[in-house]
Design a protein around this motif. Structure first.
Motif, mmCIF file in Angstrom:
data_model
loop_
_atom_site.group_PDB
_atom_site.id
_atom_site.type_symbol
_atom_site.label_atom_id
_atom_site.label_comp_id
_atom_site.label_asym_id
_atom_site.label_seq_id
_atom_site.Cartn_x
_atom_site.Cartn_y
_atom_site.Cartn_z
ATOM 1 N N ALA A 56 -60.358 16.460 24.909
ATOM 2 C CA ALA A 56 -59.611 17.316 25.816
ATOM 3 C C ALA A 56 -60.569 17.952 26.826
ATOM 4 O O ALA A 56 -61.783 17.787 26.752
ATOM 5 N N GLU A 57 -60.016 18.680 27.782
ATOM 6 C CA GLU A 57 -60.853 19.208 28.844
ATOM 7 C C GLU A 57 -61.768 20.331 28.369
ATOM 8 O O GLU A 57 -62.784 20.599 28.981
ATOM 9 N N LEU A 58 -61.418 20.997 27.295
ATOM 10 C CA LEU A 58 -62.301 21.980 26.681
ATOM 11 C C LEU A 58 -62.255 21.775 25.178
ATOM 12 O O LEU A 58 -61.197 21.849 24.561
ATOM 13 N N SER A 59 -63.403 21.484 24.580
ATOM 14 C CA SER A 59 -63.480 21.161 23.164
ATOM 15 C C SER A 59 -64.592 21.981 22.530
ATOM 16 O O SER A 59 -65.711 22.026 23.045
ATOM 17 N N ILE A 82 -69.763 22.968 22.446
ATOM 18 C CA ILE A 82 -68.688 23.148 23.405
ATOM 19 C C ILE A 82 -68.893 22.165 24.549
ATOM 20 O O ILE A 82 -70.038 21.906 24.948
ATOM 21 N N ASN A 83 -67.834 21.554 25.024
ATOM 22 C CA ASN A 83 -67.948 20.643 26.157
ATOM 23 C C ASN A 83 -66.636 20.586 26.932
ATOM 24 O O ASN A 83 -65.562 20.870 26.398
ATOM 25 N N LEU A 298 -61.424 23.099 18.025
ATOM 26 C CA LEU A 298 -60.376 23.488 18.954
ATOM 27 C C LEU A 298 -60.404 22.572 20.168
ATOM 28 O O LEU A 298 -61.466 22.361 20.770
ATOM 29 N N ASP A 299 -59.267 22.022 20.531
ATOM 30 C CA ASP A 299 -59.101 21.244 21.757
ATOM 31 C C ASP A 299 -58.089 21.936 22.656
ATOM 32 O O ASP A 299 -56.994 22.289 22.207
ATOM 33 N N ILE A 300 -58.453 22.110 23.918
ATOM 34 C CA ILE A 300 -57.516 22.656 24.894
ATOM 35 C C ILE A 300 -57.370 21.639 26.017
ATOM 36 O O ILE A 300 -58.329 21.365 26.750
#
Length: 316
Positions: A56-59, A82-83, A298-300
């Motif tokens: 996802a775009e923020l992981s 974090i990426n 967490l995936d956002i």
């Protein structure tokens, strides 16, 4: 008499453990030995920078691993990663690893970057670079060997660099990486660790996995990781996991001639993963060499999929 004998055996075991740890540190002086993980599928950024931006775009991931529970000086590892990604194929992230084993402690910081190529409508290929710095503290002066030898404590820091490649689609992935290409002076006994040069025995990682639909509610995900380092035994992991309704994951993992593991994870709203793994190590030394590992992931997904696959389930 029996109590005195037990105390002697306990002291002997602690001395044996110290020898094992010290011997392991000494033999690691020519290669970067990364911490072992069981749930590395959800912490892949640590070993392959090309994985950055593939989800996802923020992981984000937080992992805690306690090895050989109850044994003094046993390895303990904490990681945070974090990426994220941009619309134009660029992924960027950061990792932090705190690793303790015996009298040695490290804090490792890395910045990861990747670039993704569109190879087809349903597949992607990314290349990644890793760079950072490691701070170490070897408190060897407080260690007492059976021969009462005293070693000098060392502290310092050294740079990190690595690279990797990662190919994936909705059902399959394969990755190849070398996370550290510079020599690790962390375990040098003498104070000569200021020279930076390429490592003679780097770690190579080959990872691969796939996912199959068993039924409408059940999915099967086999995977493997092969880790090669010159002058060390080849490490091979074989994993078999099951997903139920994309909510529950269970699985078994076998590390060749080393350990067997079981894991359980709960996935909430396709974004939040809470996972636990238990490792049983094969050993003839006796004592408790079991390991516990917990991960929070967490995936956002901000629905900016211009270069990424539309399906972004929490499978890999």
């Amino acid at each position: 008499m029996r109590k005195q004998k037990n105390i002697i055996l306990k002291i002997s075991f602690q001395k044996l453990l110290f020898i094992i740890l010290l011997f392991g540190l000494y033999n690691s002086s020519y290669s970067q030995q990364l911490p072992n993980y069981t749930q590395y599928l959800y912490n892949m950024q640590i070993i392959n920078p090309a994985y950055v931006g593939a989800r996802a775009e923020l992981s984000m991931s937080v992992l805690s691993r306690e090895q050989w529970v109850g044994v003094e000086g046993a390895p303990k590892t904490r990681t945070f990663s974090i990426n994220g990604r941009t619309r134009r194929g660029l992924g960027i992230g950061a990792t932090f690893v705190n690793d303790q084993i015996g009298l040695s402690k490290i804090n490792n910081f890395n910045i990861d970057a990747s670039y993704t190529l569109i190879t087809s409508k349903y597949s992607r290929l990314s290349f990644g670079l890793k760079g950072g710095i490691t701070f170490f503290d070897n408190n060897l002066a407080n260690g007492i060997t059976p021969d009462n030898n005293v070693n000098t404590s060392t502290t310092g820091n050294f740079p990190n660099a690595g690279f990797g490649a990662f190919y994936y689609n909705k059902k399959f992935y394969i990755g190849l990486s070398m996370p550290y290409i510079l020599e690790t002076p962390q375990f040098y006994i003498e104070d000569n660790f200021k020279e930076t040069k390429l490592t003679e025995n780097p770690n190579y990682f080959l990872t691969s996995g796939a996912i199959f639909d068993v039924s409408e509610d059940l999915k099967f995900k086999p995977s493997t990781m092969i880790r090669y380092t010159a002058n060390l035994p080849l490490s091979v992991d074989v994993n078999a996991n099951l997903y139920y309704k994309d909510i529950i994951e269970t699985g078994l993992s076998y590390r060749h001639e080393n350990s067997i593991s079981a894991l359980f994870a709960l996935i909430i709203k396709e974004k939040y993963r809470i996972g636990y793994a238990y490792d049983h190590k094969f050993t003839t030394l006796g004592g408790n060499f079991s390991t516990h590992e917990i991960i929070l992931h967490l995936d956002i997904n901000l629905k900016r999929n211009s270069r990424w696959l539309l399906s972004n389930k929490c499978y890999f």
